[in-house]
Design a protein around this motif. Structure first.
Motif, PDB file in Angstrom:
ATOM      1  N   VAL A 148       0.867  -1.182   0.000  1.00  0.00           N
ATOM      2  CA  VAL A 148       0.000   0.000   0.000  1.00  0.00           C
ATOM      3  C   VAL A 148       0.899   1.225   0.000  1.00  0.00           C
ATOM      4  O   VAL A 148       1.801   1.347   0.820  1.00  0.00           O
ATOM      5  N   MET A 149       0.658   2.115  -0.948  1.00  0.00           N
ATOM      6  CA  MET A 149       1.430   3.354  -1.021  1.00  0.00           C
ATOM      7  C   MET A 149       0.603   4.506  -0.455  1.00  0.00           C
ATOM      8  O   MET A 149      -0.624   4.480  -0.489  1.00  0.00           O
ATOM      9  N   PHE A 150       1.307   5.504   0.056  1.00  0.00           N
ATOM     10  CA  PHE A 150       0.608   6.715   0.461  1.00  0.00           C
ATOM     11  C   PHE A 150       1.485   7.922   0.175  1.00  0.00           C
ATOM     12  O   PHE A 150       2.672   7.788  -0.101  1.00  0.00           O
ATOM     13  N   ASP A 151       0.878   9.087   0.217  1.00  0.00           N
ATOM     14  CA  ASP A 151       1.514  10.360  -0.152  1.00  0.00           C
ATOM     15  C   ASP A 151       1.682  10.459  -1.659  1.00  0.00           C
ATOM     16  O   ASP A 151       1.315  11.433  -2.283  1.00  0.00           O
ATOM     17  N   THR A 159      -1.133  -0.885  -7.635  1.00  0.00           N
ATOM     18  CA  THR A 159      -1.139  -1.095  -6.189  1.00  0.00           C
ATOM     19  C   THR A 159      -2.292  -0.317  -5.560  1.00  0.00           C
ATOM     20  O   THR A 159      -2.874   0.569  -6.177  1.00  0.00           O
ATOM     21  N   ASP A 160      -2.573  -0.642  -4.304  1.00  0.00           N
ATOM     22  CA  ASP A 160      -3.465   0.185  -3.507  1.00  0.00           C
ATOM     23  C   ASP A 160      -2.711   1.454  -3.120  1.00  0.00           C
ATOM     24  O   ASP A 160      -1.488   1.409  -2.885  1.00  0.00           O
ATOM     25  N   ASP A 299      -7.048  10.250   8.906  1.00  0.00           N
ATOM     26  CA  ASP A 299      -7.732   9.522   7.834  1.00  0.00           C
ATOM     27  C   ASP A 299      -6.742   8.780   6.939  1.00  0.00           C
ATOM     28  O   ASP A 299      -7.027   7.670   6.471  1.00  0.00           O
ATOM     29  N   ILE A 300      -5.592   9.404   6.688  1.00  0.00           N
ATOM     30  CA  ILE A 300      -4.566   8.735   5.874  1.00  0.00           C
ATOM     31  C   ILE A 300      -4.107   7.454   6.572  1.00  0.00           C
ATOM     32  O   ILE A 300      -4.078   6.375   5.977  1.00  0.00           O
ATOM     33  N   ASP A 319      -7.666  -8.427  -8.794  1.00  0.00           N
ATOM     34  CA  ASP A 319      -6.972  -7.351  -9.503  1.00  0.00           C
ATOM     35  C   ASP A 319      -7.474  -5.964  -9.126  1.00  0.00           C
ATOM     36  O   ASP A 319      -6.877  -4.966  -9.490  1.00  0.00           O
ATOM     37  N   SER A 320      -8.588  -5.904  -8.419  1.00  0.00           N
ATOM     38  CA  SER A 320      -9.167  -4.613  -8.056  1.00  0.00           C
ATOM     39  C   SER A 320      -8.370  -3.978  -6.926  1.00  0.00           C
ATOM     40  O   SER A 320      -8.212  -4.568  -5.856  1.00  0.00           O
ATOM     41  N   LYS A 321      -7.852  -2.782  -7.160  1.00  0.00           N
ATOM     42  CA  LYS A 321      -7.063  -2.070  -6.157  1.00  0.00           C
ATOM     43  C   LYS A 321      -7.822  -0.843  -5.666  1.00  0.00           C
ATOM     44  O   LYS A 321      -8.596  -0.229  -6.400  1.00  0.00           O
ATOM     45  N   GLU A 322      -7.575  -0.490  -4.411  1.00  0.00           N
ATOM     46  CA  GLU A 322      -8.236   0.682  -3.830  1.00  0.00           C
ATOM     47  C   GLU A 322      -7.385   1.924  -4.042  1.00  0.00           C
ATOM     48  O   GLU A 322      -6.216   1.952  -3.670  1.00  0.00           O
ATOM     49  N   HIS A 323      -8.003   2.946  -4.628  1.00  0.00           N
ATOM     50  CA  HIS A 323      -7.352   4.237  -4.842  1.00  0.00           C
ATOM     51  C   HIS A 323      -8.168   5.296  -4.111  1.00  0.00           C
ATOM     52  O   HIS A 323      -9.267   5.647  -4.539  1.00  0.00           O
ATOM     53  N   ILE A 324      -7.647   5.782  -3.010  1.00  0.00           N
ATOM     54  CA  ILE A 324      -8.386   6.718  -2.164  1.00  0.00           C
ATOM     55  C   ILE A 324      -7.728   8.095  -2.214  1.00  0.00           C
ATOM     56  O   ILE A 324      -6.518   8.224  -1.990  1.00  0.00           O
TER      57      ILE A 324
END
Length: 337
Positions: A148-151, A159-160, A299-300, A319-324
């Motif tokens: 999971v990546m962030f920023d 990836t998510d 929240d992040i 294959d479904s990834k979450e993009h928030i």
């Protein structure tokens, strides 16, 4: 040096099989119909001798280490440190521990840290991705390790990820400065191909284009030492004395900017208005207090760890990834009034 006890040592001392000891220590005594008397005897002995299981050996047996690797640019930065602490708390409540480190935005260091985490058999990865690690991330995913990546994120790697609306955030902040009557608004940022920094620059450019005011952009190389980054800021402001407002690309650059403005005897906001991307508790205490684009840190952290826990607790890797994408808040303070 005292030899560390093993399951074999315990078994030999109690004259029972190592398999029986292993079943008891792994909570499988009832399943294997081991007597309560023997369980009590083993646990009492383990407590007396202070036996501690080898976590690496356990992870090899079970396939899980119950650890998560967290890689950010700079763990000492307030933004990353606060998120890391919240992720750590949430992970711990769910039975996981966090191993974290700073990449310094360096590709090679990031690759070495990923390799180290692999050696420690971490179960999943949370990463603020620098440039050039596409193949390393693909390799993790191929081996069934959730990422999971962030920023920021890597557009070419599936990836998510959890990010904020970087483009609108800087667009909105720049428009605010324009509406306050500023015409020579500078954007000082790190030189980077990361998605978050590109989007922040694009938001500034879009607002300046709409206002028909000139762009004044300074991109600085990301370094660990302060002085090599402070000097370019000073040189840029000396070269462009017409600047009447500055938007900084992150809170570290904002702190450099405050130091430089003080050294140049520039008054905030009388001579130069100032906005920081990323809030910092110091900004509320500074005189004058600093207007900032505040990211929703709680929240992040919640979204990042919850996505990763879902990936770790399900065998269905679809294959479904979450993009928030989360919204930021422009906190108006004295530095722009």
């Amino acid at each position: 040096m005292k030899k560390k006890l093993s399951i074999v040592d315990i078994a030999n001392s109690l004259n029972i099989s190592k398999t029986t000891v292993s079943f008891i220590l792994n909570g499988r005594a009832r399943e294997k119909r081991i007597s309560e008397e023997l369980v009590e005897r083993v646990l009492k002995y383990v407590k007396e001798v202070g036996y501690k299981p080898n976590s690496l050996a356990k992870s090899l047996r079970t396939g899980k280490s119950n650890t998560i690797g967290l890689l950010v640019q700079d763990i000492s930065n307030n933004f990353y440190a606060t998120i890391a602490r919240q992720i750590e708390d949430l992970a711990y409540k769910n039975g996981y521990k966090i191993i974290y480190s700073s990449t310094e935005n360096d590709t090679q260091k990031t690759q070495e840290l990923i390799a180290m985490f692999r050696d420690r058999h971490v179960d999943g990865y949370i990463i603020v991705p620098p440039e050039g690690i596409e193949e390393d991330i693909r390799s993790l995913i191929k081996d069934g390790l959730p990422v999971v990546m962030f920023d920021g994120y890597i557009p070419k790697v599936k990836t998510d990820y959890v990010v904020v609306d970087n483009l609108f955030s800087t667009y909105n902040a720049t428009r605010y400065l324009v509406d306050k009557g500023h015409k020579h608004i500078a954007f000082i940022t790190f030189k980077s191909g990361q998605t978050q920094m590109i989007e922040r620059l694009d938001g500034y450019k879009q607002a300046m284009k709409e206002s028909k005011n000139p762009t004044l952009i300074k991109e600085i190389d990301f370094l660990q030492e302060d002085k090599p980054m402070i000097d370019p800021v000073r040189d840029f402001l000396n070269e462009h004395k017409e600047i009447d407002a500055i938007l900084f690309g992150n809170n570290r650059l904002s702190i450099f900017g405050l130091k430089v403005l003080r050294d140049l005897n520039k008054r905030v906001p009388e001579d130069v208005a100032l906005i920081s991307f990323d809030d910092y508790e110091f900004f509320e205490l500074y005189n004058p207090s600093v207007t900032a684009i505040a990211q929703p840190i709680g929240d992040i952290a919640d979204n990042v760890i919850n996505i990763l826990l879902r990936r770790l607790n399900t065998s269905n890797d679809n294959d479904s990834k979450e993009h928030i994408t989360l919204h930021t808040t422009l906190k108006i303070r004295k530095s722009t009034e």
